[in-house]
Design an enzyme around this catalytic site. Sequence first.
Site, PDB file in Angstrom:
ATOM      1  N   THR A  91       0.850  -1.194   0.000  1.00 31.11           N
ATOM      2  CA  THR A  91       0.000   0.000   0.000  1.00 31.11           C
ATOM      3  C   THR A  91       0.883   1.241   0.000  1.00 31.11           C
ATOM      4  O   THR A  91       0.649   2.192  -0.755  1.00 31.11           O
ATOM      5  CB  THR A  91      -0.945  -0.002   1.217  1.00 31.11           C
ATOM      6  OG1 THR A  91      -1.895  -1.058   1.043  1.00 31.11           O
ATOM      7  CG2 THR A  91      -1.691   1.315   1.348  1.00 31.11           C
ATOM      8  N   ALA A 221       6.092  -8.627   0.969  1.00 33.79           N
ATOM      9  CA  ALA A 221       6.649  -9.917   1.395  1.00 33.79           C
ATOM     10  C   ALA A 221       5.574 -10.930   1.773  1.00 33.79           C
ATOM     11  O   ALA A 221       5.718 -12.125   1.497  1.00 33.79           O
ATOM     12  CB  ALA A 221       7.591  -9.709   2.584  1.00 33.79           C
ATOM     13  N   HIS A 222       4.491 -10.456   2.389  1.00 30.77           N
ATOM     14  CA  HIS A 222       3.575 -11.422   3.018  1.00 30.77           C
ATOM     15  C   HIS A 222       2.691 -12.175   2.036  1.00 30.77           C
ATOM     16  O   HIS A 222       1.955 -13.084   2.428  1.00 30.77           O
ATOM     17  CB  HIS A 222       2.726 -10.745   4.106  1.00 30.77           C
ATOM     18  CG  HIS A 222       1.587  -9.935   3.590  1.00 30.77           C
ATOM     19  ND1 HIS A 222       0.301 -10.399   3.594  1.00 30.77           N
ATOM     20  CD2 HIS A 222       1.537  -8.697   3.071  1.00 30.77           C
ATOM     21  CE1 HIS A 222      -0.501  -9.463   3.094  1.00 30.77           C
ATOM     22  NE2 HIS A 222       0.232  -8.423   2.767  1.00 30.77           N
ATOM     23  N   CYS A 346     -22.303  -9.152   1.158  1.00 23.47           N
ATOM     24  CA  CYS A 346     -22.549  -9.402   2.572  1.00 23.47           C
ATOM     25  C   CYS A 346     -21.263  -9.592   3.365  1.00 23.47           C
ATOM     26  O   CYS A 346     -21.266  -9.522   4.580  1.00 23.47           O
ATOM     27  CB  CYS A 346     -23.440 -10.625   2.738  1.00 23.47           C
ATOM     28  SG  CYS A 346     -25.135 -10.256   2.348  1.00 23.47           S
TER      29      CYS A 346
END
Lengths: 422, 129
Positions: A91, A221-222, A346
Amino acid sequence: MSTSTAPSIAQVPVPEGVHLPIFMDNHSTTPVDPRVLETMLPFFTQHFGNAASRNHVFGWTAEAAVEHARGQIAALIGGDAKEIVLTSGATEADNLAVKGVASFYKKQGNHIITGLTEHKAILDTCKRLEREGYEVTYLQPAKDGLYTPEQVAAAIRPTTILVSIMFANNEVGVVQPIEAIGAAIKAANPKTLFHSDAVQGVGKVPLDVNKAKLDLVSMTAHKMYGPKGVGALWVRRKPRVRVDPILDGGGHERGMRSGTLAVPLIVGFGKACEIAQADMADEAIRLGGLRDRLYRGLTSRLTDTFVNGSMEHRLPGNLNISFAFVEGESLLMALKDLAVSSGSACTSASLEPSYVLRALGVGEELAHTSIRFGIGRFNTEAEIDYTIELVVRAVNRLRELSPLWEMHQDGIDIASIAWTPH
Amino acid sequence: MAYSEKVIEHYENPRNVGSFGKDDDDVGTGLVGAPACGDVMKLQIKVEGGVITDAKFKTFGCGSAIASSSLATEMIKGMSLDQAATIKNTDIVAELNLPPVKIHCSVLAEDAIKAAIEDYKKKQAARTA
């Protein structure tokens, strides 16, 4: 007219070697590979120095480890270690790329091109820039989720400073023809910079920044079995690409990103990249095989299923599929031993279904029934087979509960009903 | 999101799932919601002497929508049409502990009951006309 009683949730026997719950949501995040963790551990308590400390061994050790990691990260995309700007994640990398380029090159132009299926880190950044006076073109993908090089080139103006097109999509896993798009951009306007949010694709399918004529690439990385909290923006040095920083401070990362480096996370990121590069070809074959097994298992036993996005140009571990007449969240509720995600409204606070599926032209009623399977390094064939059993039973049960399924069975066209939107 | 135990219980063991013949004289059918919004409820009542003797439902929707309609069929069985018409969505919210984001499921269930009653009354009026 039948009077059916809904079967209660049938227990599917758990095969040997399968441990519940099963994690099959590897586009959201991935577990840290034990080899990655092992590499990281000494950097918490033993080699804990600040990589910016220039006058003692603690700092030198940390700096050397970071430089080694930069090399591992850059190598995965065919870049140079000196071109890696370490961030807190993708981000931040996306924000730095788009805002940084927009700010630095504003005298050259105010036009940016991106796509409707981009991650919110790009879309919301672009919306902010629009409020500040920049002009943004949002390209519409084809039904299969792909953008064409011609379409990108046609949108380029003399004032276009940046094109940002993601490498692989986080929901439908569609992989863009990034090299053809890069060539088309540079042919249309050599001054236009090319950025890609490559978070989902890097380490899964090959990406070469030079072949794709890229100028900036966001990574994290994740999503590739590294730790959360670290990412990178690759910024081309030849010819030199500039970005204005978002954060002011100590002038780390050649002035582009101030802040003390998260050494253990960076070391883990580097190791994760090294493993991904070494294992990519084999892993792609294995995950593609598991994905195809899942696809065949589901579609051979259930009717009225629809794959969202191109099956051909897709990440090996991704399957995004709509089970018509079964609402996604209720399906997730039945799959409580299986971690997957849904494009249903939902599952979010807003009542709109997935904007990515909408951009592909998937009708709202089908978008509500979509499930995203993200198969990863640690999923097994036994887990896939068990997943097929769970999903088939749950879909059949919920279809017995569904008035839309009943109408469909009775030959009633759902579209012919005067529904009351609420 | 975490569901209340009551929602899970109704979702796992829904009451009164099924259908009556919608053209039967003693049946009223309510079909509310829209596929594009992600929930559709069909609720049917069987009426004898002004009393709801049986009820059935089918629902396309999230777990809370399924639980709301399941509960609604349970509540109205044995009620007079007038009594059933007074059921409020807030009764369903309270019984199922629905969070604010799921209130619309209870509204839909209330609408389904009212639509079924209206359909039944229309049929009777047409018959006696």
